[in-house]
Design an enzyme around this catalytic site. Structure first.
Site, mmCIF file in Angstrom:
data_model
loop_
_atom_site.group_PDB
_atom_site.id
_atom_site.type_symbol
_atom_site.label_atom_id
_atom_site.label_comp_id
_atom_site.label_asym_id
_atom_site.label_seq_id
_atom_site.Cartn_x
_atom_site.Cartn_y
_atom_site.Cartn_z
ATOM 1 N N ASN A 24 4.274 11.000 -16.722
ATOM 2 C CA ASN A 24 2.936 10.518 -17.089
ATOM 3 C C ASN A 24 2.047 11.743 -17.285
ATOM 4 O OD1 ASN A 24 1.723 11.205 -14.497
ATOM 5 N ND2 ASN A 24 2.980 9.509 -13.717
ATOM 6 N N GLY A 32 10.056 5.193 -11.621
ATOM 7 C CA GLY A 32 11.061 5.162 -12.682
ATOM 8 C C GLY A 32 11.873 6.446 -12.755
ATOM 9 N N VAL A 33 12.132 6.853 -13.970
ATOM 10 C CA VAL A 33 12.979 8.030 -14.176
ATOM 11 C C VAL A 33 12.292 9.285 -13.652
ATOM 12 C CG1 VAL A 33 12.276 8.532 -16.563
ATOM 13 C CG2 VAL A 33 14.598 9.033 -15.821
ATOM 14 N N ASP A 34 10.979 9.320 -13.732
ATOM 15 C CA ASP A 34 10.194 10.455 -13.235
ATOM 16 C C ASP A 34 10.458 10.655 -11.736
ATOM 17 O OD1 ASP A 34 8.313 12.467 -13.217
ATOM 18 O OD2 ASP A 34 6.578 11.163 -13.433
ATOM 19 N N SER A 122 9.121 5.295 -22.531
ATOM 20 C CA SER A 122 8.172 4.169 -22.654
ATOM 21 C C SER A 122 8.787 2.791 -22.424
ATOM 22 C CB SER A 122 7.433 4.154 -24.016
ATOM 23 O OG SER A 122 6.515 5.214 -24.105
ATOM 24 N N GLY A 124 10.126 1.499 -19.779
ATOM 25 C CA GLY A 124 10.071 0.985 -18.406
ATOM 26 C C GLY A 124 8.686 0.464 -18.095
ATOM 27 N N VAL A 125 8.007 1.153 -17.192
ATOM 28 C CA VAL A 125 6.656 0.761 -16.768
ATOM 29 C C VAL A 125 5.695 0.677 -17.972
ATOM 30 C CG1 VAL A 125 4.675 1.523 -15.383
ATOM 31 C CG2 VAL A 125 6.974 1.696 -14.453
HETATM 32 P P1 ADP Z 1 7.905 4.877 -18.914
HETATM 33 O O1 ADP Z 1 6.719 4.993 -17.992
HETATM 34 O O2 ADP Z 1 7.894 5.914 -20.025
HETATM 35 O O3 ADP Z 1 8.140 3.484 -19.384
HETATM 36 P P2 ADP Z 1 10.044 4.590 -16.896
HETATM 37 O O4 ADP Z 1 10.588 5.664 -16.029
HETATM 38 O O5 ADP Z 1 9.307 3.483 -16.245
HETATM 39 O O6 ADP Z 1 9.140 5.359 -17.990
HETATM 40 O O7 ADP Z 1 11.207 3.965 -17.769
HETATM 41 C C1 ADP Z 1 11.810 4.588 -18.868
HETATM 42 C C2 ADP Z 1 13.253 4.147 -18.971
HETATM 43 O O8 ADP Z 1 14.031 4.898 -18.045
HETATM 44 C C3 ADP Z 1 13.482 2.680 -18.622
HETATM 45 O O9 ADP Z 1 14.379 2.129 -19.589
HETATM 46 C C4 ADP Z 1 14.117 2.731 -17.235
HETATM 47 O O10 ADP Z 1 15.010 1.652 -17.007
HETATM 48 C C5 ADP Z 1 14.886 4.023 -17.326
HETATM 49 N N1 ADP Z 1 15.240 4.675 -16.056
HETATM 50 C C6 ADP Z 1 14.697 4.535 -14.826
HETATM 51 N N2 ADP Z 1 15.321 5.335 -13.939
HETATM 52 C C7 ADP Z 1 16.287 6.005 -14.631
HETATM 53 C C8 ADP Z 1 17.284 6.967 -14.288
HETATM 54 N N3 ADP Z 1 17.423 7.433 -13.048
HETATM 55 N N4 ADP Z 1 18.105 7.417 -15.279
HETATM 56 C C9 ADP Z 1 17.980 6.979 -16.546
HETATM 57 N N5 ADP Z 1 17.061 6.089 -16.942
HETATM 58 C C10 ADP Z 1 16.222 5.594 -15.993
#
Ligand code: ADP
Length: 172
Positions: A24, A32-34, A122, A124-125
């Site tokens: 972000n 999430g992935v972050d 983008s 996910g959240v």
């Molecule tokens: P954003 O805020 O950009 O939507 P998110 O992290 O919420 O970012 O989600 C982005 C994508 O990453 C989603 O499809 C989510 O399912 C996926 N994701 C979450 N954790 C992981 C991970 N450890 N490895 C790969 N993809 C992930």
């Protein structure tokens, strides 16, 4: 031409030169992935992000832009942080989403990274519909010519992997 692979699971376990983070604008961590990247990579990544905020990015990272830090303990050498747009049903923000992929690849190129993995930015959240998120990813990566040899697009679950496969067959 850049080769495009699809992988299933946790992006932090993938051995590539650079992992892209769907961060972000604050760069100071999130869910999430972050969250997964900061947990797996350790405190060095957050320290590097704080340093960027204290120096070149006092207002944070704008959506569509990308910046690299160390990858800490991850198998990768660098994390490239990018910020996707929040999905809007009223406004077409796909140009920003495409810029996030494009600019991440330019940063990877400048670093000399040959292999780069991306999550579905983008999707996910931030609420971007999965099929379109996958299509924007695949088409932008195909259109962006750099020294990056292989891009691995990582679907976290079956639905994301299926969307990526559909996008690859639609994009031809
Ligand atoms: P954003 O805020 O950009 O939507 P998110 O992290 O919420 O970012 O989600 C982005 C994508 O990453 C989603 O499809 C989510 O399912 C996926 N994701 C979450 N954790 C992981 C991970 N450890 N490895 C790969 N993809 C992930």
């Amino acid at each position: 031409m850049t080769a495009l692979d699809i992988a299933h699971g946790d992006i932090t376990t993938i051995a590539v030169d650079a992992i892209v983070n769907a961060a972000n604008s604050s760069l100071l961590g999130g869910g999430g992935v972050d969250g997964a990247i900061h947990r797996a990579g350790g405190p060095e990544i957050l320290a590097a992000c704080r340093e960027l905020r204290a120096t070149s990015l006092p207002d944070g990272l704008e959506p569509g832009r990308a910046v690299a830090t160390t990858a800490g303990r991850l198998p990768a050498r660098w994390v490239i942080h990018t910020v996707g747009p929040v999905w809007s049903a009223h406004e077409d923000r796909s140009g920003i989403l495409r810029s996030a992929y494009h600019n991440s690849l330019l940063v990877a190129h400048d670093l000399g990274a040959r292999t780069v993995s991306f999550p579905l930015v983008s999707a996910g959240v931030y609420g971007w519909p999965l099929d379109d998120a996958a299509l924007q990813a695949v088409t932008t990566i195909r259109e962006t010519q750099t020294g990056v040899e292989t891009v691995v697009l990582v679907g976290f679950d079956n639905a994301a992997v299926d969307a990526l496969r559909r996008a690859v067959s639609r994009a031809g």
